[in-house]
Design a protein around this motif. Structure first.
Motif, PDB file in Angstrom:
ATOM      1  N   LYS A  92       1.081  -0.961  -0.142  1.00 63.54           N
ATOM      2  CA  LYS A  92      -0.353   0.189   0.016  1.00 63.54           C
ATOM      3  C   LYS A  92       0.737   1.359  -0.082  1.00 63.54           C
ATOM      4  CE  LYS A  92      -3.414  -1.507   2.293  1.00 63.54           C
ATOM      5  NZ  LYS A  92      -5.053  -2.031   3.555  1.00 63.54           N
ATOM      6  N   TYR A  93       1.735   1.368   1.327  1.00 59.44           N
ATOM      7  CA  TYR A  93       2.791   2.412   1.191  1.00 59.44           C
ATOM      8  C   TYR A  93       3.384   2.935  -0.663  1.00 59.44           C
ATOM      9  CZ  TYR A  93       6.274   5.679   2.401  1.00 59.44           C
ATOM     10  OH  TYR A  93       6.931   6.572   2.936  1.00 59.44           O
ATOM     11  N   LEU A  94       3.931   1.874  -1.029  1.00 58.75           N
ATOM     12  CA  LEU A  94       4.905   1.941  -2.075  1.00 58.75           C
ATOM     13  C   LEU A  94       3.995   2.269  -3.364  1.00 58.75           C
ATOM     14  CD1 LEU A  94       6.726  -1.394  -1.682  1.00 58.75           C
ATOM     15  CD2 LEU A  94       7.707   0.495  -1.318  1.00 58.75           C
ATOM     16  N   GLU A  95       2.336   2.039  -3.026  1.00 53.32           N
ATOM     17  CA  GLU A  95       1.767   2.469  -4.584  1.00 53.32           C
ATOM     18  C   GLU A  95       1.295   3.701  -3.981  1.00 53.32           C
ATOM     19  OE1 GLU A  95      -0.282   1.176  -6.623  1.00 53.32           O
ATOM     20  OE2 GLU A  95       1.349  -0.303  -7.027  1.00 53.32           O
ATOM     21  N   GLU A  96       1.042   4.330  -3.201  1.00 49.83           N
ATOM     22  CA  GLU A  96       1.749   5.533  -2.418  1.00 49.83           C
ATOM     23  C   GLU A  96       1.920   5.929  -3.166  1.00 49.83           C
ATOM     24  OE1 GLU A  96       1.310   7.218   1.317  1.00 49.83           O
ATOM     25  OE2 GLU A  96      -1.608   6.658   0.312  1.00 49.83           O
ATOM     26  N   LYS A  97       2.938   6.093  -3.013  1.00 49.75           N
ATOM     27  CA  LYS A  97       4.176   6.865  -3.006  1.00 49.75           C
ATOM     28  C   LYS A  97       5.263   6.347  -4.317  1.00 49.75           C
ATOM     29  CE  LYS A  97       8.309   8.025  -0.741  1.00 49.75           C
ATOM     30  NZ  LYS A  97       8.095   8.791   0.315  1.00 49.75           N
ATOM     31  N   LYS A  98       4.720   4.955  -5.538  1.00 47.53           N
ATOM     32  CA  LYS A  98       4.216   5.326  -7.065  1.00 47.53           C
ATOM     33  C   LYS A  98       3.428   6.806  -7.585  1.00 47.53           C
ATOM     34  CE  LYS A  98       4.399   1.182  -8.364  1.00 47.53           C
ATOM     35  NZ  LYS A  98       3.212   0.199  -9.385  1.00 47.53           N
ATOM     36  N   ASP A  99       2.215   6.947  -6.688  1.00 43.43           N
ATOM     37  CA  ASP A  99       1.141   7.884  -7.472  1.00 43.43           C
ATOM     38  C   ASP A  99       1.555   9.216  -7.339  1.00 43.43           C
ATOM     39  OD1 ASP A  99      -0.911   5.831  -8.423  1.00 43.43           O
ATOM     40  OD2 ASP A  99      -1.406   5.349  -6.425  1.00 43.43           O
TER      41      ASP A  99
END
Length: 86
Positions: free
Chosen positions: A78-85
């Motif tokens: 979740k953190y990495l997805e949010e960071k990618k966005d």
């Protein structure tokens, strides 16, 4: 005769109450011993902060990705997805 019967009933009740108390004590002692044995984390184990939920986790149990610590793989994703966005 009645007095003997009353004494026998009292003795039986006390005997079974003692057995029940003894079994409760044994169960309590086993649970306490299991908790002590189950605490296998070293006393000097470093705690790290999950970057997603901000919960402290022992370092050996935590996951590390790109310099960040996580308590589980779901929070890491979740953190990495949010960071990618961003």
């Amino acid at each position: 005769m009645n007095l003997l019967l009353i004494r026998l009933i009292i003795f039986a009740v006390l005997f079974f109450a003692g057995l029940k108390l003894y079994s409760m004590y044994r169960e309590w002692k086993l649970n306490r011993d299991n908790l002590v044995e189950g605490d296998s984390q070293p006393a000097d184990s470093k705690m790290v902060l999950c970057s997603w939920c901000k919960v402290h986790v022992p370092e050996p149990d935590a996951l590390r990705e790109k310099g960040e610590w996580f308590c589980c793989s779901a929070h890491r994703d979740k953190y990495l997805e949010e960071k990618k966005d961003d």
